[in-house]
Structure formats: structure tokens, C-alpha cells
Scaffold this motif. Sequence first.
Motif, PDB file in Angstrom:
ATOM      1  N   ILE A 123       0.946  -1.124  -0.062  1.00 45.12           N
ATOM      2  CA  ILE A 123      -0.141   0.132  -0.052  1.00 45.12           C
ATOM      3  C   ILE A 123       0.807   1.102   0.133  1.00 45.12           C
ATOM      4  N   LEU A 124       0.526   2.021  -0.931  1.00 46.81           N
ATOM      5  CA  LEU A 124       1.341   3.364  -0.922  1.00 46.81           C
ATOM      6  C   LEU A 124       0.437   4.526  -0.404  1.00 46.81           C
ATOM      7  N   VAL A 125       1.291   5.342   0.604  1.00 51.59           N
ATOM      8  CA  VAL A 125       0.462   6.354   0.957  1.00 51.59           C
ATOM      9  C   VAL A 125       1.075   7.713   1.072  1.00 51.59           C
ATOM     10  N   SER A 126       0.264   8.609   0.222  1.00 52.84           N
ATOM     11  CA  SER A 126       0.789   9.678  -0.259  1.00 52.84           C
ATOM     12  C   SER A 126       0.200  10.994   0.483  1.00 52.84           C
ATOM     13  N   GLY A 127       0.770  12.076   0.836  1.00 51.69           N
ATOM     14  CA  GLY A 127       0.023  13.275   1.488  1.00 51.69           C
ATOM     15  C   GLY A 127       1.012  13.749   2.811  1.00 51.69           C
TER      16      GLY A 127
ATOM     17  N   TYR B 170       4.364   1.668   2.210  1.00 51.90           N
ATOM     18  CA  TYR B 170       5.150   2.608   1.556  1.00 51.90           C
ATOM     19  C   TYR B 170       4.824   4.208   1.932  1.00 51.90           C
ATOM     20  N   THR B 171       5.751   5.095   1.793  1.00 45.76           N
ATOM     21  CA  THR B 171       5.552   6.399   1.764  1.00 45.76           C
ATOM     22  C   THR B 171       5.778   7.066   0.325  1.00 45.76           C
ATOM     23  N   HIS B 172       4.875   7.928   0.142  1.00 46.29           N
ATOM     24  CA  HIS B 172       5.154   8.631  -1.280  1.00 46.29           C
ATOM     25  C   HIS B 172       5.196  10.171  -0.745  1.00 46.29           C
ATOM     26  N   GLY B 173       6.123  10.957  -1.668  1.00 45.93           N
ATOM     27  CA  GLY B 173       6.197  12.483  -1.435  1.00 45.93           C
ATOM     28  C   GLY B 173       6.422  12.804   0.019  1.00 45.93           C
ATOM     29  N   GLU B 174       5.392  13.767   0.597  1.00 43.58           N
ATOM     30  CA  GLU B 174       5.465  14.412   1.718  1.00 43.58           C
ATOM     31  C   GLU B 174       5.523  13.559   3.349  1.00 43.58           C
ATOM     32  N   MET B 175       5.071  12.004   2.853  1.00 42.69           N
ATOM     33  CA  MET B 175       4.923  11.000   3.715  1.00 42.69           C
ATOM     34  C   MET B 175       6.304  10.477   4.162  1.00 42.69           C
TER      35      MET B 175
ATOM     36  N   PHE C 278       8.595   5.180  -1.987  1.00 42.72           N
ATOM     37  CA  PHE C 278       8.395   4.640  -3.256  1.00 42.72           C
ATOM     38  C   PHE C 278       8.207   6.060  -4.108  1.00 42.72           C
ATOM     39  N   GLY C 279       8.872   6.407  -5.363  1.00 41.81           N
ATOM     40  CA  GLY C 279       8.745   7.678  -6.057  1.00 41.81           C
ATOM     41  C   GLY C 279       9.369   9.046  -5.397  1.00 41.81           C
ATOM     42  N   GLY C 280       8.863   9.979  -5.957  1.00 38.39           N
ATOM     43  CA  GLY C 280       9.504  11.091  -5.833  1.00 38.39           C
ATOM     44  C   GLY C 280       8.259  12.092  -5.258  1.00 38.39           C
ATOM     45  N   ALA C 281       8.178  13.311  -5.942  1.00 32.07           N
ATOM     46  CA  ALA C 281       7.268  14.436  -5.533  1.00 32.07           C
ATOM     47  C   ALA C 281       5.967  14.328  -6.133  1.00 32.07           C
ATOM     48  N   TRP C 282       5.080  15.047  -5.721  1.00 29.79           N
ATOM     49  CA  TRP C 282       3.510  14.920  -6.322  1.00 29.79           C
ATOM     50  C   TRP C 282       3.509  14.854  -7.871  1.00 29.79           C
ATOM     51  N   GLN C 283       4.349  15.739  -8.306  1.00 30.23           N
ATOM     52  CA  GLN C 283       4.081  15.916  -9.755  1.00 30.23           C
ATOM     53  C   GLN C 283       4.332  14.782 -10.662  1.00 30.23           C
ATOM     54  N   ASP C 284       5.149  13.995 -10.239  1.00 31.94           N
ATOM     55  CA  ASP C 284       5.549  12.565 -11.088  1.00 31.94           C
ATOM     56  C   ASP C 284       4.702  11.427 -10.798  1.00 31.94           C
ATOM     57  N   GLN C 285       3.590  11.740  -9.866  1.00 32.26           N
ATOM     58  CA  GLN C 285       2.583  10.625  -9.720  1.00 32.26           C
ATOM     59  C   GLN C 285       2.104   9.900 -10.844  1.00 32.26           C
ATOM     60  N   HIS C 286       2.017  10.604 -11.884  1.00 32.66           N
ATOM     61  CA  HIS C 286       1.184   9.806 -13.079  1.00 32.66           C
ATOM     62  C   HIS C 286       2.266   9.245 -13.860  1.00 32.66           C
ATOM     63  N   LYS C 287       3.496   9.474 -13.796  1.00 30.74           N
ATOM     64  CA  LYS C 287       4.751   8.614 -14.317  1.00 30.74           C
ATOM     65  C   LYS C 287       5.139   7.376 -13.557  1.00 30.74           C
TER      66      LYS C 287
END
Length: 549
Positions: free
Chosen positions: A245-249, A270-275, A294-303
Motif C-alpha cells: 500500500i502506497l500512502v501519499s500526503g 510505503y510512503t510517497h512524497g511528503e510522507m 516509493f517515487g518522488g514528489a507529487w507532480q511525478d505520480q502519473h509517471k
Amino acid sequence: MSMFCNQCEQAAKGTGCDIMGVCGKNPEVAALQDLMIYGLKGLAIYADKAREFGARDETIDLFMFEGLFTTVTNVDFDPVSIAAKLRKCFDNKEKIKALYETAYREKTGNHAPQISDGPAAWVIANDLVGLVKQGEAHGINTHHTDPDIRSAIEVLIYGLKGMAAYADHAFILGKTDEEVFAFFHKALAATTDPTKGLMDFVGLSMECGKMNIKVMGMLNQGHIDHYGQPVPTKVQLGTRKNKGILVSGHDLRMIEELLKQTEGKGIDVYTHGEMLPAHGYPGLKKYSHLYGNFGGAWQDQHKEFPDFPGAIIFNTNCIQRPADSYKDRLFTWGMVGWPGIKHMTGWNFSEVINKALECPDLPDAPGKEILTGFGHNAVLGVADKVIEGVKSGAIKHFFLIGGCDGAKPGRNYFTELAEIVPKDCVILTLACGKYRFNKLEFGDIGGIPRLLDVGQCNDAYSAVQIALALAGAFNCGVNDLPLSFILSWYEQKAHVILLSLLHLGIKNIKLGPALPAYLTPNVLNFLVENFNIGQITTADADLKAALGA
């Protein structure tokens, strides 16, 4: 249908979005959000008057946070959801109006004066079409006829929006404050007062910055009370073979509840972005299935999100239009909303957990490790080494390079700057702007990492405390420290942090990539003349200016 929105850094053409929001907000949603601000002004008028007679209602006070947070960039894109909140706004306005009138009558023996026009007299439309039509009549350009005063009003309102987000986070952790409630109502009610001029709103904006420090302090204490002081922690990037489960925010309470409910179920969180900074808190890192980021900042979520085969949930702002490839395993919670996406209410995350169990395992693809958890307690815990490093000349300068990231061209500047900062300098960072460079290798100075991740944008309080402590240690003002503030911004939470820094008298801040579109030349000149605030230029030029080279 037309719209106009200029509240974020990516405002179209540098002036404002008038066809479709760059964030994905359509004219219908824009109108509903404009109506929310109008409705909240009416609520604020009566709440402010009621306080004069000793009457208040905490449920109504808290709704002010909810309503303002709903209008922050990248939060709620669902017109049905916003319409329901508008109904709550109107009901709360009528409730606080009744409380005020009762309190007035009890104290004076007379009937309260009636308000027959403006937001206090707003009567909600019966349907969505009517609400949109009402919102179209109350956009930004109706705030005031004088462009400079309108600009100053926007500065204040956007500060209130950002502070409302932090106050909402603090409330979830059990932290509230009567002075904060009262200020929200006083300040928003003031935006309807025709007798107030430019400097009145400048003063209220500075007061907003001051109040925001208090709110961020409450939020910081809430985090510490629940999860302990953050400690420097290595965080695993990439994924491992397991359900996920990926948590963003931003909301730590939400991820804590999710961790409790997934324990022993064969699911990694997993955390994403500001988490990302969640990994630094002892009360959260104790869960072994809080695996990595997992991943980076918010604007790359679609990628990036198409490559995460598990369930995904947003718990605060930063959502973008979801792609079809992951829409069926995406959830929202809290203030976040997107049409057609399942919204979770309360604290039961069984649907998210069941979706994760239905999804395939994540790939076994671990990446490198990065550090987080350098809150002010951790940094000040080695303050003697930091101070000695400055005195000995081992540390020549500090750079605070952080803030909101975004998709607009020009943000490679922050990567370039971090890369050329001399090796005898320390970089403090926070918020999702860190993703521009937090995977690079910076080494250390005498055992002190050259890159110190202070945390979320919510943790700007820690950055302020570090700066104040250093100033105290060297018996000087913050502006006299070998410290440069170079900040990226995107939305209203970054905006109110800037107001907090200005309230503290911090000068020479570099801001970018673009300056806010809502600043008229006269308002901008005020900031330049009083605080020497300026737009970023080039990494080389700004570095030389910071180092006095």
C-alpha cells in the motif's frame, strides 16, 4: 463557463488560469471553491461578532479549517463533495448567526442588527447548477475594486488557507487553540470590511504569519506527543516482493492507523512524497512493515504510480488527475477528493487493505537508502559540533533549500544549486522540494551530514527553531547568520510559511521559480523594500551572492 484562479505558482501565463486549472481544476470546481470562500466569509462575520458577546461553537470553528483546506490547490476536485461541504458551510453560518443573535439579546436586551447583504446574508442555492452560478458571481476579482488592496486581501486569504491545512492536521492529533480560532474569523471577516485599506491587510498578513508559527508549533507537539522526536533514519527506496500500500500526503495519524490494521497481513506500507519523514518517528518506525519510500514528489505520480501494482491512498493535498492504469486501486481520505475515486471516511481502512491483498505482489527491486529525520531536536542534539564547525571554519555557510516541488520548467535550478554548494557548507531541506536532490551524495563535515532533511512542509517549525537556536548560540539575529533561504513554492501552505518567515523579520529570501501572480507591482515593491525578497536567478549567481563572492 469561465474561471480565474491565480493562487498557485503554476498559474497559466504567469497571470492566472481562466479556461482550465493547470492543476486539473475545471471551471465548475473553481466556481464552487470561490463560493466556499464567500460562504466562509459570512460564517466568519457572525463568528467574530458572536465572540464579542462570549458565544462560540467549536464545531463551527473547526469547519472553518475544513472549508478553507478544501480550497487549497490539489485537494478536492469533486463537485459533489464540495457541494455537500457548501451545505455544511451554510448550515454553520445560520447556526452561528443564531448564537450571535441570542448572545446579543441576552447581553443588551435588544435585537441584534440585521445584515441584509454580502456574504453574511448569503442563501444557498438549491442544486449544483445554482451553486456554480453563485460561485461565478463571487470570484477573486470581486474581493475589491482597488487592485493593490485586492492583492493584499489575496495574500491574507491564501495565508489562511495554508494555515487551515496545518490547523486541520493539528486537530487530528488533538491540538486546538482558542486564539487561533478567533484569528481565522477576525481575519476573514476583515476582508469584507470596506473601511480597511492596504496596510490593514498587510498587518493582518503578518499576524497570519505569526499565528501560523503557533499552529505549526501545535502540530509539531502533536507529532512528538504521539510518535516521539524524529531521529535520523535510513529509508529504503524501491520495493520488495510482497503486497503493498502506497500512502501519499502528509497525515501521520492516518498512516499510523493503516499500519496498525495491516500488521501481520503480509502487506508492506510505503510512503510517497511528503510522507517520507514518517520513517523518522519512533512511534511509526517500530512497525517493521513500514518498509520504504516509493517515487518522488507529487507532480511525478502519473509517471510513477503505474509502476506500483498495489493499493494507493491520498490522505491530504497533492493529488493529480489519476490515470486509468491505477484508478481502480486508488483511494482518497480526509479533505482529498476526485470524481469517481473511492473516498474513505473514518479510520477503517479495510477496503484499502482488501484491495492490496487482491493486487499482485510488488517487484523485488530495492534501491539505495536515503536519510530523513533531522528535526530540530536531532540537529540541536549535535549543536555543539555544529557551532564548533562554524567557529573552526569547517562549516562556512548554511543553505535552506526546500519548499514545494512542481512541474513547471525552471525547477532544475534547485538541483543545480544543491550540486554546486561548496563542500564546506551544510544544506537544510524540507517539504517535497527535497526530491530534486535528496538522492544525491553530499558526504559529511566532521560526521555531520551535509544534507539534513528536516521533514515535511509541516515541519517548517523545526527549520525556524534551528535558525533561532543558531542565532541564540552566536548571539546575533537570524539575518546575521551565515544562512541563506532559497525556497521553491507551489501552493498555499508554502505561502503561509513565507508569511511566517517575514513575520520573524527574515530578509533576503530567494523565491521561485516564479513570484506569485497575485502580487501587484506595488505589493511586491513593499516586500522588496521591507524584506529584500527576490526571485531566484541562476544557481551560479545566487550562490555567489549568498557567499558574498
